[in-house]
Design a protein around this motif. Sequence first.
Motif, short mmCIF file in Angstrom:
data_model
loop_
_atom_site.label_atom_id
_atom_site.label_comp_id
_atom_site.label_asym_id
_atom_site.label_seq_id
_atom_site.Cartn_x
_atom_site.Cartn_y
_atom_site.Cartn_z
N ILE A 254 31.78 67.27 -7.71
CA ILE A 254 32.00 68.63 -7.21
C ILE A 254 33.46 68.81 -6.87
O ILE A 254 34.05 69.83 -7.15
N VAL B 80 24.01 68.91 -3.11
CA VAL B 80 24.74 69.41 -4.28
C VAL B 80 23.98 70.57 -4.92
O VAL B 80 24.56 71.62 -5.24
N VAL B 81 22.67 70.42 -5.08
CA VAL B 81 21.87 71.46 -5.73
C VAL B 81 21.89 72.75 -4.89
O VAL B 81 22.07 73.85 -5.43
N GLN C 4 24.11 73.68 -2.75
CA GLN C 4 25.45 74.26 -2.81
C GLN C 4 25.64 75.04 -4.11
O GLN C 4 26.17 76.14 -4.12
N LEU C 5 25.12 74.45 -5.20
CA LEU C 5 25.19 75.09 -6.51
C LEU C 5 24.46 76.42 -6.49
O LEU C 5 24.96 77.43 -7.00
N LEU D 288 26.53 69.07 -13.83
CA LEU D 288 26.14 68.66 -12.48
C LEU D 288 24.61 68.67 -12.37
O LEU D 288 24.02 67.77 -11.76
N CYS D 289 23.97 69.67 -13.00
CA CYS D 289 22.51 69.73 -12.97
C CYS D 289 21.92 68.55 -13.75
O CYS D 289 20.95 67.93 -13.31
N GLY E 15 24.74 59.18 -6.27
CA GLY E 15 24.93 60.14 -5.18
C GLY E 15 26.40 60.39 -4.90
O GLY E 15 26.84 61.53 -4.80
N VAL F 88 27.90 66.83 2.37
CA VAL F 88 27.91 67.37 1.00
C VAL F 88 27.95 68.89 1.00
O VAL F 88 28.68 69.50 0.22
N ALA G 176 22.09 63.69 -0.49
CA ALA G 176 23.37 64.06 -1.10
C ALA G 176 23.15 64.95 -2.33
O ALA G 176 23.83 65.97 -2.52
N VAL G 177 22.17 64.58 -3.17
CA VAL G 177 21.92 65.36 -4.38
C VAL G 177 21.29 66.70 -4.02
O VAL G 177 21.62 67.74 -4.60
N MET H 136 28.07 62.26 -7.82
CA MET H 136 27.80 63.71 -7.77
C MET H 136 28.73 64.39 -6.79
O MET H 136 29.29 65.46 -7.05
N TYR H 137 28.88 63.76 -5.61
CA TYR H 137 29.72 64.33 -4.55
C TYR H 137 31.17 64.42 -5.02
O TYR H 137 31.84 65.43 -4.84
N SER I 137 17.42 62.05 -2.75
CA SER I 137 18.65 61.81 -2.00
C SER I 137 19.17 63.08 -1.35
O SER I 137 19.29 64.13 -1.99
N TRP J 241 28.94 73.31 -13.97
CA TRP J 241 27.67 73.38 -13.25
C TRP J 241 26.52 72.73 -14.01
O TRP J 241 25.67 72.07 -13.43
N SER K 13 22.17 65.62 -11.60
CA SER K 13 21.15 65.65 -10.56
C SER K 13 19.83 65.13 -11.10
O SER K 13 19.13 64.36 -10.43
#
Lengths: 326, 274
Positions: B232, A142-143, A145-146, B242-243, B225, A256, A138-139, B228-229, A136, B239, B246
């Motif tokens: 944040i 996120v990763v 961005q992290l 969040l991982c 998805g 995202v 979106a994911v 997750m958004y 995805s 963090w 993911s």
Amino acid sequence: MTDVRLAARPRALSTGTVSGLWRRIAAARWSYLYVLPMLVLLLAFVIYPIIASLGYTFYRWDGIGEPGDFVGLANFSRVMTDGIFWGALRNTFFYVLLVVPIQLVLALALALVLNNRRLRLRTFYRTLFFLPVVTSAAVVGVVVQLLFSNFGDVVNDVLMSLGLTHEYIDWLGDPNFAMIIIIGVGIWHTLGYNLVYFLAGLQTIPDELYEAARLDGAGAFACFRHITVPLLRSVGVVIVLLSVIGSFQVFDLVQVLTNGGPYFATEVVNSYIYHLAFGGFSGSSVDRDVGLASAASFFYGLLLIVFAVVQALFLRALVRRRGGRA
Amino acid sequence: MTRRAPVMTHVFLLVGGVAWLYPFLWTLGSSLKSTDEFFGRGLDPLPGTPLWSNYAQAWQGASFGQYFLNTLTITVATVLITLLVTAMAGYTLARTEFPGKGLVLVAVAATVFLPHGYTIIPIFDIMDGLGLLNSLWSIIIVQSAGGIVFGTFLFMGYFRAIDRALEDAARVDGANFHQVFWRIMLPLAGPMLATVGLFTAISAWNSFFIPLVFTLARPELRTLGVGMYAFIGENSTDWTLLCAGSVITLAPIIAIFLVLQRFFVNGLAGAVKQ
């Protein structure tokens, strides 16, 4: 069911066409039943919304209640004069112009390496490079961005020790670097599609051609230039078109990673339209305006169709001319 | 191009491949780190001592269990509906004649060329009218509708290529319309069911925009998805959770892809060769 239609026809002639049509419809009743669910979904959720959204373009409407403030074509002229829209369009073109060529060259190079039938584990390698495609956006956003928000300084340290920069870069907060990161992630995320497309194209080229060329003393580059390139051209045109069309639809990654910010620096057309329709422009308080969003969306849709047709004609002409010469 | 590949090619492909998947490896490793380790180890993907409780916390504390269930429900239902609707329509359009068929084909093809406006708003209104806004059904139906043109075209092409003698023989034996489709044609369409099913599953699992819009007011309906958004935005410091989130999002679809990848790759390859 051609047999049914043929059987019904003589009778239709004798009893009049209307009852003949009815008979044909009745005979094909199961065909209608089987197509009906598809047709209902298509009409209700694809075709009707296209027509209805055209209606919204004539109203100034914040999306709440019924649209009542009729403004004619004013939304279209507002889109044309909206600096944020043109900025978003420029950003989108910038994204497409960098993602498509870089991705295609990388994918073709990798496909040429993996197309070697004697290469062991080639399916395994293909899977490795293809894998991001099924994940995805979106994911992935996120990763990434992290990684950048926590460890961007590691990259800064490396760059500074190499003397490439003298100040810390705020990666996703910097207007230029944010866009570069989105482009880099975009290339990485969908490269696998083009890899598989190119491999499919390469496999249509018969091995005998290469063998014959090699017997005539042709080197690897000559084989590529005089066999691979000409024979890959027609598939190549389709790959370029698909890649361009896909890249113009970029949204998830931007939403995202940066939400279009900082200061609209990474706003693309699809995120601009989303922000207009649902609010949430990064760092500004533009009011929701569904009418304007619909107008922008239609204008963009028309632009893309014109662009796709011109591109298809241009590429086809290119293939024909080069093909004639070779 | 048939010479044996040198060792350097393998080194290049392996190193490149691992680097290519580094973001996933780092996410997997970091999902097992403590917060101290997360900052201490930085870009090193390996955790010191694996901390499995991140997953329990993400699953329950951060609602990823709920999001997982929502995503799974949406994906399974979307795949079933899409396969059923597009296989039936594809078969009928490929193999039967009926008044108005040309019109249906034009309608299907036109959607590819019409400029799409901002169609999510009217779709939202229809769902509101049907009273489906507060359920996963809205997302399932919209997702299914999104894939029907593509699926119908693929099934049409597939059924058109099957030998007509099979159908004729079944008719002679007294099979009716339904029996021909369900007992003869559909079982023959296994590879295409797998291809369309996998494409639909991947796009439904990864979909972001549609569930984002339909869950703006209903956090409990979020997919992975969207979850997750939102995560944040709400807990921007967790963090490692969040991982873990993911990994929960990425792992199932990667696993399904690895098992069924030849259908996916063949489907893609077929699309450009035509």
